[in-house]
Design an enzyme around this catalytic site. Structure first.
Site, PDB file in Angstrom:
ATOM      1  N   GLY A 140     -14.318   6.579 -22.685  1.00 29.43           N
ATOM      2  CA  GLY A 140     -15.341   6.813 -21.695  1.00 29.43           C
ATOM      3  C   GLY A 140     -17.308   5.688 -21.211  1.00 29.43           C
ATOM      4  O   GLY A 140     -17.312   6.383 -21.111  1.00 29.43           O
ATOM      5  N   SER A 190     -16.839   1.472 -45.968  1.00 21.59           N
ATOM      6  CA  SER A 190     -18.368   1.709 -45.340  1.00 21.59           C
ATOM      7  C   SER A 190     -19.062   2.607 -45.672  1.00 21.59           C
ATOM      8  O   SER A 190     -20.544   2.392 -45.907  1.00 21.59           O
ATOM      9  CB  SER A 190     -18.561   1.888 -44.295  1.00 21.59           C
ATOM     10  OG  SER A 190     -18.349   2.932 -43.285  1.00 21.59           O
ATOM     11  N   LYS A 206     -14.445   0.617 -19.554  1.00 17.38           N
ATOM     12  CA  LYS A 206     -13.791  -0.478 -19.577  1.00 17.38           C
ATOM     13  C   LYS A 206     -12.368  -0.603 -18.879  1.00 17.38           C
ATOM     14  O   LYS A 206     -12.797  -1.169 -17.508  1.00 17.38           O
ATOM     15  CB  LYS A 206     -12.803  -0.257 -21.330  1.00 17.38           C
ATOM     16  CG  LYS A 206     -14.264   0.246 -22.089  1.00 17.38           C
ATOM     17  CD  LYS A 206     -12.860  -0.998 -23.470  1.00 17.38           C
ATOM     18  CE  LYS A 206     -11.518   0.524 -23.127  1.00 17.38           C
ATOM     19  NZ  LYS A 206     -12.838   1.781 -23.734  1.00 17.38           N
ATOM     20  N   THR A 207     -12.105   0.965 -18.379  1.00 14.04           N
ATOM     21  CA  THR A 207     -11.126   0.547 -17.064  1.00 14.04           C
ATOM     22  C   THR A 207     -11.499   1.016 -15.703  1.00 14.04           C
ATOM     23  O   THR A 207     -11.236  -0.613 -14.823  1.00 14.04           O
ATOM     24  CB  THR A 207     -10.823   1.907 -16.957  1.00 14.04           C
ATOM     25  OG1 THR A 207     -10.054   2.229 -18.613  1.00 14.04           O
ATOM     26  CG2 THR A 207      -9.238   1.973 -15.881  1.00 14.04           C
ATOM     27  N   PRO A 227     -15.669   2.582 -26.858  1.00 16.74           N
ATOM     28  CA  PRO A 227     -14.677   4.188 -27.407  1.00 16.74           C
ATOM     29  C   PRO A 227     -14.564   4.245 -26.165  1.00 16.74           C
ATOM     30  O   PRO A 227     -15.221   4.028 -24.734  1.00 16.74           O
ATOM     31  CB  PRO A 227     -16.011   4.909 -28.415  1.00 16.74           C
ATOM     32  CG  PRO A 227     -17.648   3.800 -27.698  1.00 16.74           C
ATOM     33  CD  PRO A 227     -16.641   2.420 -27.782  1.00 16.74           C
ATOM     34  N   LYS A 234     -22.602   3.110 -35.381  1.00 14.31           N
ATOM     35  CA  LYS A 234     -23.740   3.725 -35.889  1.00 14.31           C
ATOM     36  C   LYS A 234     -24.994   4.331 -35.980  1.00 14.31           C
ATOM     37  O   LYS A 234     -25.572   4.439 -36.282  1.00 14.31           O
ATOM     38  CB  LYS A 234     -23.423   3.314 -37.390  1.00 14.31           C
ATOM     39  CG  LYS A 234     -22.150   2.586 -37.995  1.00 14.31           C
ATOM     40  CD  LYS A 234     -21.601   2.242 -38.805  1.00 14.31           C
ATOM     41  CE  LYS A 234     -19.984   1.553 -39.318  1.00 14.31           C
ATOM     42  NZ  LYS A 234     -19.781   1.398 -40.753  1.00 14.31           N
TER      43      LYS A 234
END
Length: 814
Positions: free
Chosen positions: A399, A719, A402-403, A397, A762
């Site tokens: 924030g 789901s 990753k970058t 997700p 989740k």
């Protein structure tokens, strides 16, 4: 190749009269025949029975020809010392072995030519230069003497010919072939063709051609010994045909060479004229310097040989095009791009595993799996420096870092970092570039970024892979297939460059929020590493270790001027942010820093301590209420867990009944898959009504409405099937669902519960909402170890295989 000039100059002792290039005397033109005798052997001179023999080598003398000879051997000089011009007849015999310096009769052929000495010139060094005229064939009958020179009794061989039509046709054919050879032979005067036409005797024609054709001495001697002119002409015809074929081929080759030379000369003259014109206009020096600089840049680039050859070819084209031509700027721009690409420039990898680990730990909290994979790559690269770079893909997700993780990887490896955002691009040319036929064409983003960073082995981040578009201009994702394949990207072809560029040294890292939109072929080429959302304790640690110090620095505050209590951080996380990452958390911390910085700048305070009670004044009213407040004990409401691109979240499935005829209505902006799940859940409820102790008559009297709140937000996926089933059963049995239970799982018509994805996200959402029990499909048991230990504390995971087990936990139904 036949040469009618050179073969007329015959020699003795391997010495040529014209070896210095001096022409034969004009009065003894070798192409002018002596007085044609009526028949061979008939001459104005009387032929004695015994004559002196002059050995010659490397040539054969024929009747009717004038032969210049250089004489230097003692016996030969003794013979010529007694000779009188136009009065002495000698015999010319060819040596079998030209290397013998003092030949005897056994070293000579037995058939030769009688010759009249026309002119004799004594040279200062004691040798003689003579011109002789061949008279007739002869054969040695008896050897008379060997000293002081060779003398022999001879018999003149007469040649008799009867003219026939066949012989006439043969002579015509031979003349035509000979004339063609004369026409193609260099340095042969036109008089040779005239002489050929004037020779009427078959034997004289055969002798003249035999004397001037390039043949072995043995072949020429065989022609001399052949008395039948017809057979001689036939053999000469074969030799002429062969030499004509060689001459025609040579002439063809020379024609091509001449055309090439003429073209080169023409281009040279035009180039010189162009230089003169440019010099007059004052452009010559600038143009020359520009071309010289480009040539030097091509050499400095150290590009592959094939690419360098193409670049030099384009440079050659550039030198011939006027500067005002539109093509000039196109080629010049192309050469600039080719020279500036990092064909051989790269940074040296820093393969210190422990140091890289310290950098990764300093820059990022947790992310153990990702750090472990990076350290493995560095270890493999240290042991095998020529190994292929992996293609990593960070899925998680927004924030979660990753970058920034890509930047840390580049820093830990000592490489340069490049990032391009693929979000929203729809044109394949953004990846592969435009062809040079288009105005304003440029290379693709891949080569553009490599040119900027000046390195062929950076860490190259392809951000937002899941947001690539496609339209009539092509599919950029398909163009990335070659880029992100270690087996193919060593020869990546950009449309603008039109030459292979090696991308195998680049470490590509892709990022995406979720994998759904990524094409399967592209997804298969990458090694996926999932970055789950952070738990609340993890967010607190990240805020204290990274976010607060960074924001203090950016806002010009010292650590002693602002203290944000842990309770304030917890309150921001719970009441002001709802995310899997920490981006919004950092924004709210920045807002707190701005508020304090404003007061410090006004000198109203010197330092501040911010607690939870101060947040309302700084950040405003609470933005997110706890999901605990939304829970209720009313039958027909079930708590589902959903996975979205921004992380996990809770969904409250609400069911209601109203008078009607048994219809099912679905609302809440849900997708087709989610609608089908609701239909399946309703069918399972109706099919198992008796088992569930549900009054079946209700289905014919009531309509049912299933709603998923937050109707402005699109929702889809299978789901929530278990939660929809539980909500309907709760409504029909009038039993509320346990408020501390959340569930996820796909439902089938047989009542089975199938596995789902996004379990980590989740569970994190359930943990943040205070859920104590999570109902999961039994086949998701393998994914539980991947859930952070912090998230699993105080939570119970109920693994179910069918809907009966779900109801037993959620409704306490047996």
């Amino acid at each position: 190749m036949a040469s009618f000039v050179n073969n007329m100059f015959l020699m003795d002792e391997n010495e040529w009269l014209d070896e210095a290039g001096a022409p034969a005397p004009a009065e003894l033109d070798p192409f002018v025949e002596a007085e044609s005798p009526a028949g061979e052997g008939e001459t104005s001179l009387a032929l004695p029975d015994v004559i002196g023999i002059l050995p010659i080598r490397n040539t054969v003398a024929y009747p009717g020809t004038i032969i210049p000879l250089a004489v230097g051997r003692e016996r030969s000089k003794t013979l010529l010392a007694e000779a009188e011009p136009n009065a002495t007849v000698i015999g010319l015999l060819t040596q079998r072995d030209p290397e013998i310096d003092k030949p005897g009769f056994d070293d000579l052929y037995s058939v030769g030519t009688t010759a009249s000495v026309l002119k004799l010139i004594k040279m200062p060094q004691g040798s003689f230069n003579i011109f002789v005229h061949g008279i007739a064939r002869f054969r040695i009958v008896k050897r008379v003497a060997s000293e002081p020179y060779l003398r022999a009794r001879i018999k003149v061989l007469s040649v008799k010919t009867r003219m026939t039509k066949q012989l006439q046709a043969l002579m015509v054919s031979v003349r035509q072939t000979a004339n063609r050879v004369v026409a193609l032979s260099p340095n042969v005067p036109e008089e040779a063709s005239v002489l050929l036409e004037n020779i009427e005797e078959p034997s004289a024609l055969a002798d003249y051609l035999a004397a001037n054709l390039s043949m072995d001495v043995s072949e020429k001697q065989a022609l001399l010994e052949e008395l039948d002119p017809v057979k001689r002409l036939e053999r000469i015809s074969v030799v002429l045909a062969h030499q004509l074929e060689v001459l025609e081929l040579s002439h063809k080759i020379q024609g091509r060479v001449r055309e090439s030379i003429d073209k080169s000369q023409r281009e040279y003259f035009l180039q010189e004229q162009l230089k003169a014109i440019q010099s007059e206009l004052g452009q010559q020096d600038v143009r020359s310097e520009e071309l010289k600089e480009l040539r030097q840049n091509i050499a400095k680039a150290r590009m592959p040989k094939k690419v360098e050859t193409e670049a030099l070819r384009e440079l050659d084209r550039l030198s011939k095009i006027p500067a005002a031509s539109p093509e000039y700027s196109v080629i010049r721009t192309y050469l600039d791009w080719v020279c500036e690409l990092p064909w051989s420039i790269q940074t040296e990898d820093r393969l210190e595993i422990n140091k890289a680990e310290r950098i990764l730990n300093r820059d990022h909290y947790d992310l153990v799996k990702v750090k472990k994979r990076i350290l493995e790559f560095l270890a493999v690269r240290k042991l095998n420096p020529k190994g292929k770079s992996p293609i990593l893909c960070f899925i998680g997700p927004p924030g979660v870092g990753k970058t920034s993780l890509g930047k840390s990887i580049a820093r830990s490896m000592g490489r340069k970092f490049v990032r391009i955002s693929l979000g929203g691009i729809r044109d394949e040319a953004d990846i592969r570039g435009h062809r040079r036929t288009y105005i304003g064409a440029l290379p693709g983003r891949i080569l553009q970024e490599l040119r900027k960073c000046r390195s062929r082995n950076p860490v190259f981040m392809l951000d937002e892979l899941d947001k690539i578009g496609a339209d009539f201009r092509g599919d950029p994702a398909s163009a990335l297939l070659e880029v992100l394949d270690p087996e193919q990207n060593n020869s990546f072809s950009d449309h603008y460059l039109d030459q292979p560029f090696d991308l195998s040294a680049v470490m590509f890292i892709g990022t995406a929020n979720y994998t759904g939109p990524i094409p399967p072929a592209l997804f298969d080429r990458m090694e996926v590493i999932e970055l789950p959302g952070y738990t609340e304790p993890e967010k607190v640690s990240i805020a204290k270790r990274y976010l607060i110090p960074r924001q203090l620095k950016e806002h010009g505050l010292k650590k002693t001027q602002l203290n944000i209590k842990d309770e304030a951080i917890h309150a921001i996380i719970r009441s002001y942010t709802r995310e899997a990452g920490v981006r919004n958390l950092e924004r709210h911390i920045a807002a707190v820093c701005r508020a304090v910085a404003t007061k410090v700048a006004r000198a109203s305070i010197r330092r501040a301590t911010v607690g939870a009670k101060h947040l309302a004044d700084i950040l405003g009213p609470v933005q997110h209420e706890s999901e605990l407040a939304l829970r209720t004990g009313i039958p027909g409401v079930a708590t589902a867990l959903a996975y979205t691109p921004v992380g996990g979240e809770l969904l409250f499935i609400e069911s209601a009944a109203m008078p009607g005829k048994g219809h099912l209505q679905l609302t809440g902006q849900i997708g087709d898959v989610m609608k089908e799940s609701a239909q399946a859940a309703f069918s399972v409820v109706k099919a198992n009504a008796k088992t569930l102790d549900i009054d079946e008559s209700q289905f014919g009297k009531s309509d049912y409405h299933v709603h998923v709140p937050a109707g402005a937000i699109p929702k889809d996926g299978p789901s929530a099937g278990v939660a929809m089933f539980t909500s309907l059963v709760s409504l029909l049995l009038k039993k509320p669902v346990r408020p501390d239970v959340a569930m996820t799982g796909e439902i089938t018509l047989r009542g089975l519960v199938l596995p789902i994805g996004g379990l980590k996200e989740k569970v994190l959402a359930a943990k943040q909402a205070g859920i104590k029990t999570v109902i999961l499909p039994a086949r998701n048991k393998k994914d539980i170890p991947d859930i952070p230990e912090e998230a699993k504390k105080g939570m119970e995971f109920a693994l179910v295989k069918n809907t009966q087990e779900v109801l037993k936990i959620a409704l306490d139904v047996n």
